[in-house]
Every structure is written in C-alpha cells, then in structure tokens.
Scaffold this motif. Structure first.
Motif, PDB file in Angstrom:
ATOM      1  N   LEU A  79       0.986  -1.235  -0.005  1.00 12.06           N
ATOM      2  CA  LEU A  79       0.230   0.038  -0.163  1.00 12.06           C
ATOM      3  C   LEU A  79       0.839   1.194   0.000  1.00 12.06           C
ATOM      4  O   LEU A  79       0.697   2.289  -0.920  1.00 12.06           O
ATOM      5  N   ARG A  82       2.647   1.757  -3.316  1.00 17.05           N
ATOM      6  CA  ARG A  82       1.777   2.218  -4.079  1.00 17.05           C
ATOM      7  C   ARG A  82       1.590   3.970  -4.254  1.00 17.05           C
ATOM      8  O   ARG A  82       1.516   4.514  -5.132  1.00 17.05           O
ATOM      9  N   SER A  83       1.713   4.550  -3.050  1.00 16.34           N
ATOM     10  CA  SER A  83       1.562   5.969  -2.717  1.00 16.34           C
ATOM     11  C   SER A  83       2.775   6.720  -2.843  1.00 16.34           C
ATOM     12  O   SER A  83       2.980   7.608  -2.687  1.00 16.34           O
ATOM     13  N   GLU A 112      -3.033   5.424   3.604  1.00 10.58           N
ATOM     14  CA  GLU A 112      -2.875   4.500   2.655  1.00 10.58           C
ATOM     15  C   GLU A 112      -3.812   3.472   2.758  1.00 10.58           C
ATOM     16  O   GLU A 112      -4.753   3.069   1.959  1.00 10.58           O
ATOM     17  N   THR A 115      -7.491   4.846   2.383  1.00 11.71           N
ATOM     18  CA  THR A 115      -7.866   5.078   0.832  1.00 11.71           C
ATOM     19  C   THR A 115      -7.902   3.899   0.077  1.00 11.71           C
ATOM     20  O   THR A 115      -8.861   3.852  -0.691  1.00 11.71           O
ATOM     21  N   ASP A 116      -7.287   3.081   0.312  1.00  8.45           N
ATOM     22  CA  ASP A 116      -7.564   1.617  -0.504  1.00  8.45           C
ATOM     23  C   ASP A 116      -8.766   1.117   0.177  1.00  8.45           C
ATOM     24  O   ASP A 116      -9.591   0.592  -1.072  1.00  8.45           O
ATOM     25  N   GLN A 120     -11.922   0.398  -2.793  1.00  4.97           N
ATOM     26  CA  GLN A 120     -12.686  -0.689  -2.896  1.00  4.97           C
ATOM     27  C   GLN A 120     -13.875  -0.780  -2.772  1.00  4.97           C
ATOM     28  O   GLN A 120     -14.777  -1.857  -3.502  1.00  4.97           O
ATOM     29  N   THR A 295      -5.150   9.751  -3.224  1.00  2.23           N
ATOM     30  CA  THR A 295      -6.123   9.069  -4.224  1.00  2.23           C
ATOM     31  C   THR A 295      -5.521   8.959  -5.729  1.00  2.23           C
ATOM     32  O   THR A 295      -5.677   7.840  -6.412  1.00  2.23           O
ATOM     33  N   MET A 298      -2.577   6.307  -5.603  1.00  3.06           N
ATOM     34  CA  MET A 298      -3.013   5.290  -5.592  1.00  3.06           C
ATOM     35  C   MET A 298      -3.942   4.456  -6.839  1.00  3.06           C
ATOM     36  O   MET A 298      -4.770   3.627  -6.387  1.00  3.06           O
ATOM     37  N   ILE A 300      -7.234   6.000  -7.381  1.00  4.86           N
ATOM     38  CA  ILE A 300      -8.594   5.780  -6.934  1.00  4.86           C
ATOM     39  C   ILE A 300      -9.417   6.936  -7.753  1.00  4.86           C
ATOM     40  O   ILE A 300      -8.941   8.082  -7.577  1.00  4.86           O
TER      41      ILE A 300
END
Length: 439
Positions: A79, A82-83, A112, A115-116, A120, A295, A298, A300
């Motif tokens: 996670l 990713r950020s 993180e 946000t994940d 989802q 966001t 990652m 989103i």
C-alpha cells in the motif's frame, strides 16, 4: 473502587528519569509504568483517563457525521509503495517481514490503508462525501523517546479521513472537523489554539495544529492574545451549511496564530504590540487538507455526474489521545499533584474515611460511595489522614468527601474542590446532591 483492594501503586518519591511534570506525576499517581524505551503499560487509573478522553473524541466525531471503523495495526508495505511513501517515510517506520518474507509495517498513520478501503467500496459521486475515523494504537520508532507519553514510540491516536468530490466539499469537511475539534477540547477542559502549521510528511497545503500552551512544549508559538478572549462556540453552526461553516472558519482564523515553522514576521508586525504572545506549546491535534495526494497516487477514482472518472479530494485529521493525558497534566497541575478536569478524571470524587472501623464513619462513607460506585474512589485504608490527603491531591480527584467521626455523627461532610482548594462543611444531603450532579 475501594482503594484497599485496587491496583493504584502511587509513589512517594519522584522517579529520577522523569524529566517533565506530566511524566513525573503519571508515574507517581500510578497511571502508567514503562515497559521498554518509549512504551508504557496503562494501569487502571490511567486507562480510565484514556477511555474518558477517547469517548469524548468519539462523541464529537460522531456528531459531525464521521463513521467509526477499526483498521489493523499491521499494514502491507505494498500500500505504501503505491503511494510512494514507503521509502520516503524514514527510519521512524517499523518495517518487518512475516514468515513468508512479505514486507509489513507497524502503522505510524493510515492514509494509505483508508484510501484503499475507500477505493474498494465507493464507486460513484452519489456516495460522497464520506468521513471515516478510527481510534487505534500506532508506532513510530523515535530516535530519542522522552517526556513519557508525550513523545513515546507507541501511542493511541484518533485519525479521521474525509473524501469529497471537489475542492469546495473538501474544504467544508475541513471546516466541519475544525468545529468538532474545538468542541472536543472544550469538553476536555483545555484551551487548544488552532495555529497555521507545517504539513510535514503527511503532505498537503492547508493545515492547522491545535496547541495547548505549556513551557515544556516542543513547538514555538506566536498568537494574538485577543484569541483567548473569544467564545468561539457561543454561536450555533449548521454543519450541513457551507456558508455557516465558512463564516465560522473565517472568525476562527481572523486572529494571527502560527507555529514557529509557519511564522510570518510581516503578518506578526500587524498584530498590536500589546496583544502579541510568544511561548511554547504542545501539539494535541493536527488537521490537513491534501487534495488528491493519495487518491491520485493510488489510482482511486469514482464516477462523476457526467459519467467521467473523478479523483476524490481528501483530508486527514488526527488527535493524540494518549498524548492528551500528558498535555492535560502539563496544563493543569500544582505542587501537590494533578488537577483533573472533571470530564476526564479517572474518578470524579474520592471518599476519605478518617477512621475506618468507626460505625458512624463507615456507614456514611458506604452511603456516599454507593451513590456513584463507578465514578467514586473510596479510600478505606487504615493509613494516617495525611497519607490519604496527599494521595487524593496527587491523583487529582476533582472532589474530596472527607468523613470524620464527629462529622459523621451529625451527618456532616467536609467537601473539597481540588481545582480551587476550597473546603466547606456540608450536610450529607448537600454531598449527595453534588454526586447526583455528575450524572
């Protein structure tokens, strides 16, 4: 709780390694014990304070529409990769591997992960705005943990996160949270001044720290003394109305207040000389608006009104729940010990029996204790009166109900207010009325 049967290990001597008042008093009053560097076990009285603070925080978060979740303390390193923060965060992050050689970390913060979780589940602009929070233990491997729970490695935090469709919505969420924080600190019995602050590793371009003034604070602060004369919560604010929230925020920020990192000498020169205040303060809360920092990194998005993908805007809002225990003590103590605000005290009162075994004393003390057994400590020990008085002041109970043999026969109680030191003889009925007012 009966003191003769409780686990409240007070200390007469000041621990040599305790550098500041709150650390010394938390150890002496039996609130915590250190188990390793920067890590503390919370004993029964300390845990009661911690829970009281957390409950006030929780209620004020709920009041502005935030929803509570509980996230794990261990997070996947993926996670953070990713950020882009996994390598950038520094050695304060405790990085570990499980038995399968997967990279994990003990969470120092949760941008993180939240946000994940949001990505989802939320797919449309119709599901916005969202505001989620949790109260969770966190870990940062400080180089030099010090000052007890004020700068420990393991700590209890409330973190909230807002998700909005656009900038205007995100700013409204920011204003709503500032209002919640002011209400929270008012209920906690402390004055915390919101100051323009640096965003640090969290990121973003709108940030305020909430500072409790104390000489042991780590931050230098500059503020307009007129701020202290304002009752910011006297006027109602409609949290559903952006105009009402915006007006409230403008009033809040109309006086200069900044930490040393964001201090502006030019703006400071515009504050009348007689109102300039400088000092040090303890950070107990920090709010950020950082837009699409997480966001976007990652990946989103949600479906916007026109069907096109939109990257939601975010904010992050933290309160140091365990740090507040130390900060409140720093702001509220005297030479005898802690002076707890009633809202967070481990016990609102203590019944002090000056002659255990005396029938009249025992009977009146039992009645007083029985009136609020969950909020009252009963000092039924066979110790000298001086020991009991010293411990009561040290532990900081807001009210002391002192029962001696002569007073007990005539139904009289000595009532002491810890905050003012005022003592007065009251009837048993008046004492029960004081206890009834707690509920």
């Amino acid at each position: 709780m009966r003191l003769s049967r409780s686990f409240l290990p007070t200390l007469k001597e000041t621990p040599a390694d305790a550098q500041i008042v709150s650390h010394r008093l938390m150890l002496r009053a039996g609130l915590v014990r250190q188990t390793s560097s920067g890590i503390y076990a919370w004993l029964p009285a300390g845990l009661r304070v911690l829970r009281n603070i957390a409950q006030i925080v929780r209620e004020e978060q709920d009041a502005v529409g935030a929803q509570e979740v509980l996230m794990p303390t261990l997070q996947s390193a993926e996670l953070w990769k990713r950020s882009g923060r996994y390598d950038a965060y520094g050695p304060e992050m405790l990085r570990i591997k499980d038995r399968h050689e997967r990279d994990l970390l003990y969470g120092p913060t949760n941008e993180e992960m939240i946000t994940d979780l949001f990505g989802q589940s939320v797919k449309s602009y119709r599901e916005l705005p969202q505001m989620l929070y949790h109260i969770q233990w966190k870990f940062r491997d400080e180089v030099r943990p010090r000052f007890g729970v004020m700068r420990g490695r393991e700590f209890l935090m409330k973190d909230a996160y807002s998700f909005d469709l656009d900038h205007a919505g995100a700013v409204a969420s920011y204003h709503r949270m500032m209002l919640a924080y002011l209400r929270t600190f008012q209920r906690l019995g402390v004055k915390a001044i919101p100051m323009v602050a640096d965003t640090g590793p969290i990121g973003g371009d709108l940030s305020h720290e909430f500072i409790i003034l104390a000489p042991t604070g780590e931050s230098g602060v500059f503020y307009d003394g007129a701020f202290e004369d304002q009752d910011w919560l006297s006027e109602p604010v409609d949290i559903a109305d952006r105009g009402s929230l915006g007006g409230f925020f403008q009033r809040m920020t109309s006086f200069y207040a900044a930490t040393d990192e964001k201090h502006d000498d030019t703006a400071w020169a515009g504050v009348p000389a007689g109102r300039r205040r400088e000092g040090r303060g303890i950070e107990v809360g920090h709010i950020f608006y950082f837009g699409t920092k997480y966001t976007a990194s990652m990946g989103i998005t949600v479906s916007g009104p026109d069907g096109q993908p939109v990257t939601p805007e975010m904010g992050s809002y933290g309160i140091g729940v365990s740090r507040l225990v130390g900060a409140i003590i720093e702001a509220s103590h005297d030479e005898a010990g802690i002076v707890w605000p009633e809202s967070v005290a481990p016990f609102k009162g203590v019944v002090i029996n000056l002659k255990p075994g005396d029938a009249a004393c025992d009977a009146l003390c039992e009645r007083l204790y029985g009136a609020a057994p969950q909020q009252m400590l009963y000092d039924d020990r066979a110790d000298r009166a001086g020991v009991k008085f010293n411990d009561a002041d040290l532990m900081g109970h807001p009210w002391q109900f002192v029962v001696g043999p002569r007073g007990a026969v005539s139904g009289m109680v000595e009532l002491k207010c810890r905050a003012t030191g005022e003592k007065r003889e009251v009837s048993a009925d008046e004492a029960f009325a004081q206890i009834a007012a707690w509920n």
